[in-house]
Design an enzyme around this catalytic site. Structure first.
Site, PDB file in Angstrom:
ATOM      1  CG  ASN A  11       4.328   1.314   9.620  1.00  0.00           C
ATOM      2  OD1 ASN A  11       3.591   0.851   8.760  1.00  0.00           O
ATOM      3  ND2 ASN A  11       4.152   2.524  10.133  1.00  0.00           N
ATOM      4  CG  PHE A  35      -0.397   9.439   7.085  1.00  0.00           C
ATOM      5  CD1 PHE A  35      -0.195   8.082   7.271  1.00  0.00           C
ATOM      6  CD2 PHE A  35       0.467  10.320   7.716  1.00  0.00           C
ATOM      7  CE1 PHE A  35       0.849   7.604   8.065  1.00  0.00           C
ATOM      8  CE2 PHE A  35       1.509   9.854   8.522  1.00  0.00           C
ATOM      9  CZ  PHE A  35       1.705   8.495   8.691  1.00  0.00           C
ATOM     10  CB  SER A  50       3.826   5.678   7.150  1.00  0.00           C
ATOM     11  OG  SER A  50       3.340   5.563   5.825  1.00  0.00           O
ATOM     12  CE  LYS A  94       2.470   0.136  12.958  1.00  0.00           C
ATOM     13  NZ  LYS A  94       1.061   0.027  12.513  1.00  0.00           N
ATOM     14  CG  ASN A 132      -0.365   0.711   2.412  1.00  0.00           C
ATOM     15  OD1 ASN A 132      -0.424   1.943   2.528  1.00  0.00           O
ATOM     16  ND2 ASN A 132       0.231  -0.063   3.323  1.00  0.00           N
ATOM     17  CG  ASN A 174       3.045   4.327   1.873  1.00  0.00           C
ATOM     18  OD1 ASN A 174       3.836   3.921   1.033  1.00  0.00           O
ATOM     19  ND2 ASN A 174       2.343   3.512   2.638  1.00  0.00           N
ATOM     20  CB  THR A 175       3.997  10.619   4.673  1.00  0.00           C
ATOM     21  OG1 THR A 175       2.634  10.210   4.787  1.00  0.00           O
ATOM     22  CG2 THR A 175       4.076  12.132   4.826  1.00  0.00           C
TER      23      THR A 175
END
Length: 342
Positions: free
Chosen positions: A247, A120, A180, A218, A116, A182-183
């Site tokens: 994560n 966010f 994460s 996390k 994925n 993805n940011t």
């Protein structure tokens, strides 16, 4: 029934569309007579031996829903009826944001995995707060908080503080998400000095409250030993209540899915079965290095009851499901709890 009948049908549809369809169906379905009773009978395991006292909270069982599945706190009551011992919402940001362009969610059935790059996507922390105020169940809820994509890292603290203050009265514990992939540049906040500054300021705000809440971090599975040692040092210095390991990973090693398909999918965090061993090793290392008072939640590749047992044996006090929940269905909650009782 889920694996043999429902999953083959659901897996024919775009993953993100399926997520919205199934969550809407759950919301509607649980309004029908006897739906809650049926769900409790099928998935819940009530036994005092499953209780865990962690972070000063009493969890009815150690199996939770990981952040990312119910980002906006829409299904707290429904997931509680399925037998989860706790539910983590988010990642939430101060302002609503759409996330990354679609498609951004991909299944890898050969590997029992998901990639994925959601970014966010959420409706903003204030919307989640309103839903939490009207929930009916008393299930333990964690608030996973992050920063908006447009917020530069130098100003990230203000985003985290905003979310902390907004959620303080409606969640039981907090999770700081800096891991994460993805940011853009978010993982730079895992570096030693930015992380120490962020956690110190959040903990100062927390300790200034009449009743401080458990504060957790996390982390990514892709950290090297030196970086993990920094995490250990900072967690102790800032008196964190716990660490969540881990994560998603940016690694693509050992996948059965073709290289061409992986290239077509592109960037994103990988979760599921390929992450099982790596996340467990991170847990095992942290448990050896961290003070005993800092507790651990294990997440990453829990696809079977044995995977959960292994996480707990490695030092986790609690576990969380995400990809395993998608591949195995809600019966996995019951199976894990029954396995623990055996």
């Amino acid at each position: 029934m889920y694996k043999n009948l429902l999953r083959p049908l659901l897996f024919k549809v775009d993953p993100e569309k399926v997520h919205h369809l199934t969550t809407s169906a759950l919301k509607t379905g649980f309004q029908l007579p006897l739906a809650k009773a049926i769900s409790r009978g099928m998935f819940q395991v009530s036994d005092k031996r499953l209780e865990r006292k962690v972070f000063g909270l009493t969890f009815p069982n150690p199996v939770g829903l990981a952040a990312g599945f119910d980002k906006d706190a829409r299904l707290i009551d429904e997931f509680a009826e399925m037998g989860f011992g706790f539910i983590e919402i988010g990642t939430l940001t101060p302002k609503p944001q759409a996330g990354n362009p679609k498609p951004r969610l991909f299944r890898l059935p050969q590997d029992g995995a998901i990639i994925n790059r959601m970014g966010f996507n959420n409706e903003g922390v204030d919307q989640a707060v309103e839903r939490l105020r009207s929930r009916k169940s008393n299930v333990i809820v964690g608030g996973n908080i992050g920063k908006n994509k447009v917020t530069p890292n130098e100003q990230a603290l203000q985003d985290y503080l905003y979310c902390f203050d907004a959620l303080y009265d409606v969640v039981d514990y907090f999770v700081v998400n800096v891991s994460s992939p993805n940011t853009p540049d978010l993982r730079a906040l895992q570096e030693k000095e930015p992380l120490r500054d962020l956690l110190s300021n959040l903990q100062n705000r927390n300790q200034g409250k009449a009743k401080p809440k458990p504060l957790l971090l996390k982390i990514a599975p892709d950290l090297n030993q030196a970086q993990l040692d920094d995490i250990v040092e900072i967690a102790a210095q800032t008196q964190l209540s716990g660490v969540i390991g881990t994560n998603t990973t940016i690694s693509r090693e050992g996948l059965q899915t073709s290289g061409q398909r992986i290239t077509e999918i592109g960037a994103g965090g990988l979760s599921g079965k390929p992450l099982t061993s790596a996340s467990t090793e991170v847990l095992r290392y942290l448990r050896k290095q961290l003070p005993e008072a800092i507790r651990l939640i294990g997440v990453g590749g829990i696809m079977t009851p044995e995977d959960a047992v292994e996480k707990l044996a490695a030092g986790a006090d609690l576990v969380q499901l995400y990809t395993g929940f998608i591949y195995e269905g809600p019966s996995l909650i019951r199976q894990i709890n029954e396995r623990l009782l055996r």
